[in-house]
Design a protein around this motif. Structure first.
Motif, PDB file in Angstrom:
ATOM      1  N   ASP A  32      10.070 -20.077   3.571  1.00 31.95           N
ATOM      2  CA  ASP A  32       8.715 -20.143   4.125  1.00 31.95           C
ATOM      3  C   ASP A  32       8.562 -21.482   4.861  1.00 31.95           C
ATOM      4  O   ASP A  32       9.527 -22.216   5.013  1.00 31.95           O
ATOM      5  CB  ASP A  32       7.671 -19.992   3.007  1.00 31.95           C
ATOM      6  CG  ASP A  32       6.428 -19.252   3.502  1.00 31.95           C
ATOM      7  OD1 ASP A  32       5.834 -19.707   4.486  1.00 31.95           O
ATOM      8  OD2 ASP A  32       6.071 -18.232   2.901  1.00 31.95           O
ATOM      9  N   ASP A  33       7.364 -21.775   5.357  1.00 28.08           N
ATOM     10  CA  ASP A  33       7.168 -23.050   6.037  1.00 28.08           C
ATOM     11  C   ASP A  33       7.365 -24.203   5.059  1.00 28.08           C
ATOM     12  O   ASP A  33       7.857 -25.264   5.424  1.00 28.08           O
ATOM     13  CB  ASP A  33       5.755 -23.128   6.633  1.00 28.08           C
ATOM     14  CG  ASP A  33       5.559 -22.109   7.728  1.00 28.08           C
ATOM     15  OD1 ASP A  33       6.156 -22.278   8.790  1.00 28.08           O
ATOM     16  OD2 ASP A  33       4.853 -21.115   7.481  1.00 28.08           O
ATOM     17  N   ILE A 122      15.501 -25.669  -2.373  1.00 31.49           N
ATOM     18  CA  ILE A 122      14.197 -25.044  -2.114  1.00 31.49           C
ATOM     19  C   ILE A 122      13.792 -25.076  -0.646  1.00 31.49           C
ATOM     20  O   ILE A 122      12.770 -24.501  -0.274  1.00 31.49           O
ATOM     21  CB  ILE A 122      13.078 -25.704  -2.954  1.00 31.49           C
ATOM     22  CG1 ILE A 122      12.990 -27.205  -2.649  1.00 31.49           C
ATOM     23  CG2 ILE A 122      13.298 -25.471  -4.445  1.00 31.49           C
ATOM     24  CD1 ILE A 122      11.706 -27.835  -3.143  1.00 31.49           C
ATOM     25  N   GLY A 123      14.578 -25.736   0.201  1.00 35.71           N
ATOM     26  CA  GLY A 123      14.224 -25.757   1.614  1.00 35.71           C
ATOM     27  C   GLY A 123      15.268 -26.510   2.399  1.00 35.71           C
ATOM     28  O   GLY A 123      16.128 -27.173   1.819  1.00 35.71           O
TER      29      GLY A 123
ATOM     30  N   ARG B 148       1.363 -17.814   2.871  1.00 35.34           N
ATOM     31  CA  ARG B 148       2.787 -17.484   2.815  1.00 35.34           C
ATOM     32  C   ARG B 148       3.183 -16.509   3.913  1.00 35.34           C
ATOM     33  O   ARG B 148       2.389 -15.692   4.349  1.00 35.34           O
ATOM     34  CB  ARG B 148       3.115 -16.870   1.444  1.00 35.34           C
ATOM     35  CG  ARG B 148       2.890 -17.824   0.291  1.00 35.34           C
ATOM     36  CD  ARG B 148       2.887 -17.087  -1.033  1.00 35.34           C
ATOM     37  NE  ARG B 148       4.156 -16.406  -1.268  1.00 35.34           N
ATOM     38  CZ  ARG B 148       4.829 -16.464  -2.426  1.00 35.34           C
ATOM     39  NH1 ARG B 148       4.355 -17.164  -3.440  1.00 35.34           N
ATOM     40  NH2 ARG B 148       5.950 -15.799  -2.565  1.00 35.34           N
ATOM     41  N   ARG B 149       4.449 -16.548   4.302  1.00 32.27           N
ATOM     42  CA  ARG B 149       4.947 -15.634   5.335  1.00 32.27           C
ATOM     43  C   ARG B 149       5.023 -14.194   4.841  1.00 32.27           C
ATOM     44  O   ARG B 149       5.027 -13.269   5.655  1.00 32.27           O
ATOM     45  CB  ARG B 149       6.345 -16.067   5.783  1.00 32.27           C
ATOM     46  CG  ARG B 149       6.362 -17.399   6.472  1.00 32.27           C
ATOM     47  CD  ARG B 149       7.765 -17.735   6.941  1.00 32.27           C
ATOM     48  NE  ARG B 149       7.758 -19.025   7.652  1.00 32.27           N
ATOM     49  CZ  ARG B 149       8.815 -19.554   8.244  1.00 32.27           C
ATOM     50  NH1 ARG B 149       9.980 -18.927   8.207  1.00 32.27           N
ATOM     51  NH2 ARG B 149       8.724 -20.704   8.872  1.00 32.27           N
ATOM     52  N   ASP B 150       5.116 -14.002   3.545  1.00 31.68           N
ATOM     53  CA  ASP B 150       5.337 -12.653   3.016  1.00 31.68           C
ATOM     54  C   ASP B 150       4.028 -11.947   2.648  1.00 31.68           C
ATOM     55  O   ASP B 150       4.048 -10.921   1.970  1.00 31.68           O
ATOM     56  CB  ASP B 150       6.279 -12.698   1.801  1.00 31.68           C
ATOM     57  CG  ASP B 150       5.713 -13.540   0.656  1.00 31.68           C
ATOM     58  OD1 ASP B 150       4.564 -14.016   0.756  1.00 31.68           O
ATOM     59  OD2 ASP B 150       6.438 -13.733  -0.342  1.00 31.68           O
ATOM     60  N   LEU B 223       7.140 -14.923  14.811  1.00 33.44           N
ATOM     61  CA  LEU B 223       6.361 -13.808  14.263  1.00 33.44           C
ATOM     62  C   LEU B 223       7.272 -12.837  13.510  1.00 33.44           C
ATOM     63  O   LEU B 223       6.893 -12.267  12.488  1.00 33.44           O
ATOM     64  CB  LEU B 223       5.599 -13.085  15.390  1.00 33.44           C
ATOM     65  CG  LEU B 223       4.810 -11.835  14.992  1.00 33.44           C
ATOM     66  CD1 LEU B 223       3.822 -12.115  13.865  1.00 33.44           C
ATOM     67  CD2 LEU B 223       4.079 -11.256  16.207  1.00 33.44           C
ATOM     68  N   LEU B 224       8.501 -12.706  14.020  1.00 34.99           N
ATOM     69  CA  LEU B 224       9.464 -11.829  13.344  1.00 34.99           C
ATOM     70  C   LEU B 224       9.734 -12.298  11.907  1.00 34.99           C
ATOM     71  O   LEU B 224       9.989 -11.472  11.019  1.00 34.99           O
ATOM     72  CB  LEU B 224      10.762 -11.789  14.163  1.00 34.99           C
ATOM     73  CG  LEU B 224      11.681 -10.579  13.981  1.00 34.99           C
ATOM     74  CD1 LEU B 224      10.945  -9.265  14.196  1.00 34.99           C
ATOM     75  CD2 LEU B 224      12.885 -10.686  14.917  1.00 34.99           C
ATOM     76  N   HIS B 225       9.668 -13.601  11.667  1.00 37.85           N
ATOM     77  CA  HIS B 225       9.861 -14.093  10.291  1.00 37.85           C
ATOM     78  C   HIS B 225       8.775 -13.541   9.363  1.00 37.85           C
ATOM     79  O   HIS B 225       9.052 -13.168   8.222  1.00 37.85           O
ATOM     80  CB  HIS B 225       9.825 -15.628  10.245  1.00 37.85           C
ATOM     81  CG  HIS B 225      10.978 -16.277  10.944  1.00 37.85           C
ATOM     82  ND1 HIS B 225      12.283 -15.860  10.805  1.00 37.85           N
ATOM     83  CD2 HIS B 225      11.020 -17.327  11.792  1.00 37.85           C
ATOM     84  CE1 HIS B 225      13.080 -16.626  11.536  1.00 37.85           C
ATOM     85  NE2 HIS B 225      12.337 -17.524  12.148  1.00 37.85           N
ATOM     86  N   ILE B 226       7.540 -13.518   9.852  1.00 37.78           N
ATOM     87  CA  ILE B 226       6.458 -12.939   9.038  1.00 37.78           C
ATOM     88  C   ILE B 226       6.740 -11.465   8.787  1.00 37.78           C
ATOM     89  O   ILE B 226       6.605 -10.968   7.659  1.00 37.78           O
ATOM     90  CB  ILE B 226       5.082 -13.116   9.737  1.00 37.78           C
ATOM     91  CG1 ILE B 226       4.637 -14.583   9.679  1.00 37.78           C
ATOM     92  CG2 ILE B 226       4.024 -12.201   9.110  1.00 37.78           C
ATOM     93  CD1 ILE B 226       3.257 -14.843  10.286  1.00 37.78           C
TER      94      ILE B 226
END
Lengths: 332, 332
Positions: A32-33, A122-123, B148-150, B223-226
C-alpha cells in the motif's frame, strides 16, 4: 532482464507477504502507500536508519548473500543497542541492473536474518542507480527501559560484549595493511561481512544497563558519544578490551588500533552500576555471550576540557591515543 | 571541507533538536541509536520509504532547495494517500562531497516543508557516495479510517485531486520532446520540482473515501494498483481527467500522455460511494483543492482477464490505450 515489478514481487513482496502472518489486527504490510504498524501496548517504536554504499561499506565483490545479511544486521544492531524488540523494516535500494542471481542471493541473506528475529519487511522502494541500500528498522521498547546514550551515571562500569577489532583486521588484510594466516583471515572477513546483531543481549540488559550503544565506528569514537550525551568522563584499560585469538596473533600495535578504533564490530558497549555486576554476568550467560568490564565512568570535573576517555594499559600507566572514530567523509 | 559531523550538526541535528520540542513524554529525537516515537492513542503508525537518485528522479542541476522540498514531499504524499497525520521522518543520504552551500539550501528546502506539517527529523545517516536520498516518513492514523488500496467498492466514483500531467510536461520540455511558452514551461518545471503533498486532503477524506493512493507513476498504472488490490475493474473518461490551462495549450496527444501516464504528480486518486459526493466536494472546499470525478468502479466479471481500466472519451467512445506506469528499470 525482468521488469522491476516482477523481480520485486518474486524476491521481496511474496516473502514479505509470508512474514505478514505475524502482523496484528489492523496492521498492514507491503503493497500500500504506507505500512501500518503499532508498538506493543504501553511501549514506543524504536526507529533507526542506515545507508550502505558500495566501496564505502562493502567491496564490489561482496557475496550478495552476505550483503543482504549485513544490510539488515547493522540496523538490527541499533535496535539491540536500544534494548528494543525487532518488529519490521523497510528496504529501499538502487541497483545498476536488476540481475536475478544477485537479487536471489541478496534476498536470501536478508530474509534468513529477518526470520531469525521475527522482523517483517513492511515496505520498500527500488530504483535504477549506483548500488545503494537503505534500511529503516522498527522495534518496540518500553520508553522507561530504553538503553539511551544519555543515561550513564558516575560510578558505572563500562562493559563490552564479544570481542572487538576482527572486522577492522579483515579490512586491513583485504587492503594489504597487514597479513594473517588463512584461517585467521577467514575469521576476520566473516566478522566484516556477517556481523551478528546483539538483539538478545539488548533485551536481556533492560532494567540492568544504564546507557548503551553499538560499536559501529570504533570504541574510542562511540564511547565518546555516551560521554558527551551524559556529560561524564571515562577511564578505560586499553589492554582489557576483549579480542579474539586470531587478533592476538597480529602485532600489538595492530591489535590496539583494531580494538580501539576499528569500526564495523556491532558489539554493544554499555554502562551499568557496580551493584549490577552479577546481573550483567547473568545476562551474558543467558544469551551465551562473553561480557568484559573495561573501565569506569566518572563525573566530569568543571576544570576538564569536556568529556574524554582516559586510557591506560594493564599496568595502569596512562596512554596517549589519538584514535578517531570512523568519519565517513574522511579516509579511515 | 568541514567534517561530516560538523556539517550534519550544523545543517540537520540542531534544526532537528529545535523541532523536538514537539516530542511527547518518553519520545526521543535525533542523536541516539534509535529514535523513540509513538502513534496517537488508539492509532497506528503509517510508514513509507522513498529513495531518490540523481538522473532518475531529478536532474543534476536541480536547485538543492527544490530537491530538499521534493525529497520530503514525495514521502509526505504517501502519508496523505493513507489519510495519516505526519509525525516525523528519518533522512539517509549519500553525497559525493559535503558542500556547505549545497547542504544549506537543501536543508532549508527540507525543513521549510517539514515545519509546515509539524514533521520532525528524528534520525538519519550520512555517507560519501553517488548522490542518493532516502527518506522514511512516519504518521499516525486510526487503522479503521486508513485509506487503503484494497478498500474500493463496486459503484464507487473515482476522483482526482488538482490537475494531472504538468510534471510530465515539464520533463518533456527539459528533454526536448515538446516545447512550451516560457510561462507555461515555468509552471511545468515547478510542478516537477516542487510537488505539494495533499496531506490536508487525505485527512479530510478519512471516513469519506474508501480507497486512495497518490499518483506518482501515472494514473493508468497507479489506479490499476487499487483495482488489483480490490479485485475490481474501472471505467474512466480520459477527457475528464483534470489538467491545467498550461497543459491545455500543448497538443491533444501530449495532454493525454501527460495526464494518463505521466508520473511525479503526487495528486490523490481516490474512490468514494456515490452517496458521498456532497461530502467529497465539501472536503475539497475545506482544503481549497478542486476534486474531479473521472469514472466509476465496478465488479470484476469472472470472464474478464483480470482487473483493467476501460477508457473512453468525452463522447463515450472506447479508447484503446497502451500506456504503462513508470517502471523504474525501463526508460520512461
Amino acid at each position: 532482464m525482468l521488469s522491476e515489478f516482477s523481480l520485486i514481487d518474486r524476491f521481496f513482496a511474496r516473502r514479505a507477504a509470508a512474514g505478514s502472518r505475524r502482523l496484528k489486527e489492523g496492521e498492514l504490510g507491503i503493497g500500500d502507500d504506507c505500512a501500518l504498524l503499532a508498538p506493543r501496548p504501553r511501549e514506543m517504536m524504536a526507529i533507526s536508519t542506515d545507508m550502505l554504499v558500495e566501496g564505502r561499506h562493502f567491496f564490489p565483490d561482496i557475496d550478495p548473500h552476505a550483503l543482504g545479511h549485513k544490510a539488515l544486521a547493522v540496523n538490527l544492531s541499533d535496535l539491540a543497542a536500544m534494548g528494543a524488540q525487532p518488529q519490521g523494516f523497510t528496504l529501499a535500494f538502487a541497483l545498476p541492473e536488476a540481475r536475478e542471481d544477485w537479487l536471489s542471493a541478496f534476498s536470501d541473506g536478508l530474509f534468513e536474518l529477518a526470520e531469525r528475529y521475527g522482523c517483517d519487511l513492511i515496505g520498500g522502494d527500488t530504483t535504477a542507480g549506483p548500488l545503494n541500500l537503505c534500511i529503516t528498522v522498527f522495534g518496540s521498547v518500553p520508553p522507561q527501559l530504553a538503553l539511551r546514550r544519555d543515561a550513564a551515571q558516575p560510578g558505572d562500569d563500562i562493559w563490552i560484549s564479544g570481542t572487538l577489532g576482527d572486522a577492522r583486521a579483515g579490512l586491513g588484510v583485504i587492503r594489504g595493511e597487514w597479513s594473517a594466516e588463512q584461517e585467521d583471515a577467514a575469521t576476520f572477513r566473516r566478522a566484516l561481512e556477517r556481523p551478528e546483531p546483539r538483539v538478545e543481549l539488548g533485551l536481556a540488559l533492560r532494567g540492568i544497563a544504564h546507557a548503551a550503544l553499538d560499536i559501529s565506528d570504533g570504541l574510542a569514537g562511540d564511547l565518546l558519544h555516551i560521554l558527551e550525551r551524559s556529560q561524564l568522563t571515562a577511564r578505560v584499560d586499553a589492554d582489557a578490551v576483549p579480542r579474539s585469538d586470531a587478533l592476538r596473533r597480529l602485532p600489538a600495535d595492530v591489535q590496539r588500533r583494531c580494538t580501539l578504533a576499528g569500526g564495523d564490530d556491532y558489539e554493544l558497549c554499555f554502562t551499568a552500576p557496580a551493584t549490577a555486576r552479577a546481573a550483567v554476568e547473568e545476562a551474558g550467560h543467558k544469551v551465551n555471550l562473553p561480557l568484559t568490564r573495561v573501565g569506569t565512568i566518572s563525573v566530569l570535573e568543571p576544570s576538564a576540557n569536556g568529556p574524554a576517555i582516559h586510557w591506560h594499559d594493564a599496568a595502569g600507566a596512562p596512554l596517549t591515543l589519538t584514535l578517531q572514530g570512523f568519519d565517513h567523509f574522511h579516509a579511515d
